[in-house]
Write a protein that holds these residues in place. Sequence first.
Motif, PDB file in Angstrom:
ATOM      1  N   GLU D  70     102.504  29.214 -22.062  1.00  0.00           N
ATOM      2  CA  GLU D  70     102.054  30.400 -21.246  1.00  0.00           C
ATOM      3  C   GLU D  70     102.891  30.158 -20.009  1.00  0.00           C
ATOM      4  OE1 GLU D  70     101.442  32.614 -22.938  1.00  0.00           O
ATOM      5  OE2 GLU D  70      99.270  33.348 -23.042  1.00  0.00           O
ATOM      6  N   CYS D 161      91.815  29.658 -22.299  1.00  0.00           N
ATOM      7  CA  CYS D 161      92.479  28.594 -22.849  1.00  0.00           C
ATOM      8  C   CYS D 161      93.355  29.298 -24.040  1.00  0.00           C
ATOM      9  CB  CYS D 161      91.429  27.721 -23.688  1.00  0.00           C
ATOM     10  SG  CYS D 161      92.153  26.855 -24.791  1.00  0.00           S
ATOM     11  N   PRO D 162      94.383  29.581 -23.816  1.00  0.00           N
ATOM     12  CA  PRO D 162      95.413  29.157 -22.467  1.00  0.00           C
ATOM     13  C   PRO D 162      95.120  30.315 -21.603  1.00  0.00           C
ATOM     14  CG  PRO D 162      96.780  29.993 -24.429  1.00  0.00           C
ATOM     15  CD  PRO D 162      95.520  30.224 -24.893  1.00  0.00           C
ATOM     16  N   ARG D 164      95.980  33.474 -19.494  1.00  0.00           N
ATOM     17  CA  ARG D 164      97.146  34.505 -19.802  1.00  0.00           C
ATOM     18  C   ARG D 164      97.933  34.502 -18.333  1.00  0.00           C
ATOM     19  NH1 ARG D 164      96.225  38.801 -22.567  1.00  0.00           N
ATOM     20  NH2 ARG D 164      97.635  39.930 -21.099  1.00  0.00           N
ATOM     21  N   PRO D 165      99.187  34.687 -18.514  1.00  0.00           N
ATOM     22  CA  PRO D 165     100.305  34.655 -17.446  1.00  0.00           C
ATOM     23  C   PRO D 165      99.615  35.556 -16.217  1.00  0.00           C
ATOM     24  CG  PRO D 165     101.367  35.431 -19.355  1.00  0.00           C
ATOM     25  CD  PRO D 165      99.992  35.253 -19.947  1.00  0.00           C
TER      26      PRO D 165
END
Lengths: 182, 119, 434, 194
Positions: D70, D161-162, D164-165
């Motif tokens: 990400e 997790c993960p 987001r941008p």
Amino acid sequence: MSDFSKMPGYVSTKEEHGETTVVVDRAHVRDACAYARDELGFNVLMDVVATDYLGWAGKGVSGYIGTASGRDLNAPMTQGLQALPDVKPARFSVSYHLLALRQGAPRLRLQTWLEDGDPVDSVVPVWPAADWFEREQFDLMGIRFHGHPNLARLLMDDDWEGHPLRKDYPIGGEPVRFSPAE
Amino acid sequence: MLSDWLPFLIYGLFALAIPASMIYFSFALATRPRRRTRARVIPFESGVSQGQMRPQRFTVSFYLTAMLFIVFDIEIVFLYPLAVQLHALGWFGFVEFAFFVLILVVAYVYIWRKGALNW
Amino acid sequence: MSTTLRHVGRTRRWPVVGDAIYDGSRIPARVPTVLDVPPHLRDTDDVLTVNFGPNHPSTHGVLRLIVDLDGEEVVGLSAVVGYLHTGFEKNMEQKTWWKAITYPERIDYVGYQNNELVFVLAIEKLLDIEVPEKATWTRMLLCELNRIHSHLVFLGTSALELGAISMFWYCFRERENILDLFELVAGQRMHTRYFQAGGLAEDIPIGFFPEARKFVENMPSSLDDYLTLLDRNKIWLERTQGVGLLSSDDAIALGQTGPVLRASGVDWDLRRDQPYLAYEQVDFRVPVYTGGDVYDRYRVRMDEMAESVKIARQCVDRLERMEGEPWIADDRKVVLPPREELHTSMESLIHHFKIVTEGYRVPAGEVYVAIESPRGESGCYVVSDGGPRPWRVHFRAPSFAALQATATCSQNTLIADLIAIVGSLDAVMGDTDR
Amino acid sequence: MSDPTRLRDYGLQSERLLWPTKGPSRFEEELGVEELEQALGITTLEKAVRWAQTKSMWPDTFGLACCAIEMMSIVGSRYDLARFGMEAFRSSPRQADLLIVSGRVAHKMAAPLRQIYDQMLEPKWVIAMGACASSGGMFNNYAILQGVDRIVPVDIYIPFCPPRPEALMEGIIRLHEAHLAGIPPAYERKQVAT
């Protein structure tokens, strides 16, 4: 399935879920693997897995509750029957998953049983792919592979004590604190 | 006489002032601790550096490649004054320099055939 | 299988296409995964030992290669892994089956749908539960989209390392479209946890098929853009052709699977040779190349992306016709009953309570399921003691086997080629270290 | 100020930092900077330096696990970190200012992580990206460091997790805001030997 009885160190065969498991005596593992590769054509070693059966089928390890014929939503009284899973021959099992690259993709699981500390012959001469597979099982499970060219820890740090995937090795980590007060 | 050197002097002063100010400001405005920790001294080896790299010998092929680079780089440096004066020199300048480049092309083909370029 | 079955010696009966790349075997003799410095160089101090360490831009994660260099030439190499060992298998033994399904996605975090699928298939094989057709086809669609996503990440990063920097932005543009589809169907871009033991977690939302159709329509044109950008690029061809050779014998001996194996001339793809899900009802071609070098691995992955788009199109056609069908099995002992049923029926309430608190139970037994993940055969060996928690889970990681081939592939190459080789093996460190 | 480790000890009531619009940012109102300075458009040298430092904070490629994928996507065209002058991901710690720890930190990776942090030059910041870096995440076991702040002082923690941008971008914007407002980097606040 073809008959495996001529395999050196052959003990028994088990057919389950459409998979063949051949249990082989610990001393003849390398000859059995060489036989499987040459005569039976299993030319790819997919995986070497060690499993720790410490505390298997003990009290409190709840087996599958249900009737022998299977689950039935409406059949009352299928509780209580705690079918304990079958007892295993030894503490550790090392399974070699083999694949034959030919029509129908036949697969085979060569399984050996051993106690803590018993060495197993390494199959690196038969399949070079076994190098890291066996190092990982030595690192995480503590299985000694006799004759392995470079048996050292692979995933854990070099100075790590203990073999983490054993059942008697604590999970580690931290108790979860739900509030700073604890 | 002296006055036509004045632009050169100003240019020189600027050439000195800019790097000097960079160096000064990088110390004056720096927010850096005084003592140099061990990690700052050892080389960066992707995080697993043990200590100072012991001095090691380099193979000669690096030196050879460096020399070849210099030879063909200086060729470009000579091109600049020619480019400035090309109009004034006319055809004479062009032929003169074509001959110069030809010599270097011969040298280039020689080392290419000798295999000095591939490692 | 159409390929000629080459009978070379008794042990070598496998579908090989074309002739051998080099004769004999290049696997290092002493230790198969360590390239030793040749004796004449060993005691001189011409050899420079370099740490291609854990924090290196081109090792795709925390792989550490200890490389011995003679000038620019790689004369010795040994890979050190374990910098991302996360103890998945220990953690999954502590969780119930329901909660353990969240873990496998994080193992191979680029091909995450396939990882989750392999664990769910293993549970279903133990339970021998019957999965509805709509769930099977949706799983196949999502896994193929994930394969395209994984190959795009491979193409973007390995081209970036060889200097084709703009490829990174092209590939990540398409990747965003795929992540939009995952987000539309499952709510999150990565690690969607959309598969359950018995089917899917939720039904497919309404607006999904037009979006999927739009992606499937214009993806082939993007693939052609990549090909025109890279395939006749002199630098790319010079850097990748003839580099990192791996013959079919060595690939099989080292346990390679997937694109690395198919690029070495072995025509083997689990989707066709051991079909799972519904791959036998879908027609696609398995690309096989015989060069065994970095260029052919790139070619195999490019063709596989085109094939995956074809499969995805057939899945979308088929799924659009299955509008109202059930998307999860209805076996109350394993699958949560629907919400409205809880208000009326007492049994559903009890089942709901037992599944959520204690977790459903899987009959005792051991099973090994293997699927074709973007990196090769991803297998899952599960042992259950009949209780609500798995007794032992082990993932067969294709990247783990791929990294064993670094020593064989990087013989007499330059340090710059080593970057191309590690990139072409496409190893994801989470998958390697588990 | 007893132990200036928390933002609240710097007199900040609101943890929520707002992107500074035209007027002084929320921080400066709370910290009571007079408006004269703002009106005359003059500023202190230190503020000018801090402004410059936030305009091209180069991150170090410290991609560990899923969050690294990400993190790569914020350099892509849709989320484009170049808008903040940060698209140059340096691989050597000597040229990096910001260490984005993206992914789970195994014990074997802890020592290299600490060494790279030490080799970075001041002023340096650390973003713990994702649940695994912030707190060990769902891997509460023998292999994973339960939170990267055990070995390096962390400035910004990013959940999910993960993440987001967008979440990572907001973390970076807040880091810029905090630095612009004069909050020293974590190693100074927590007096950690760098």
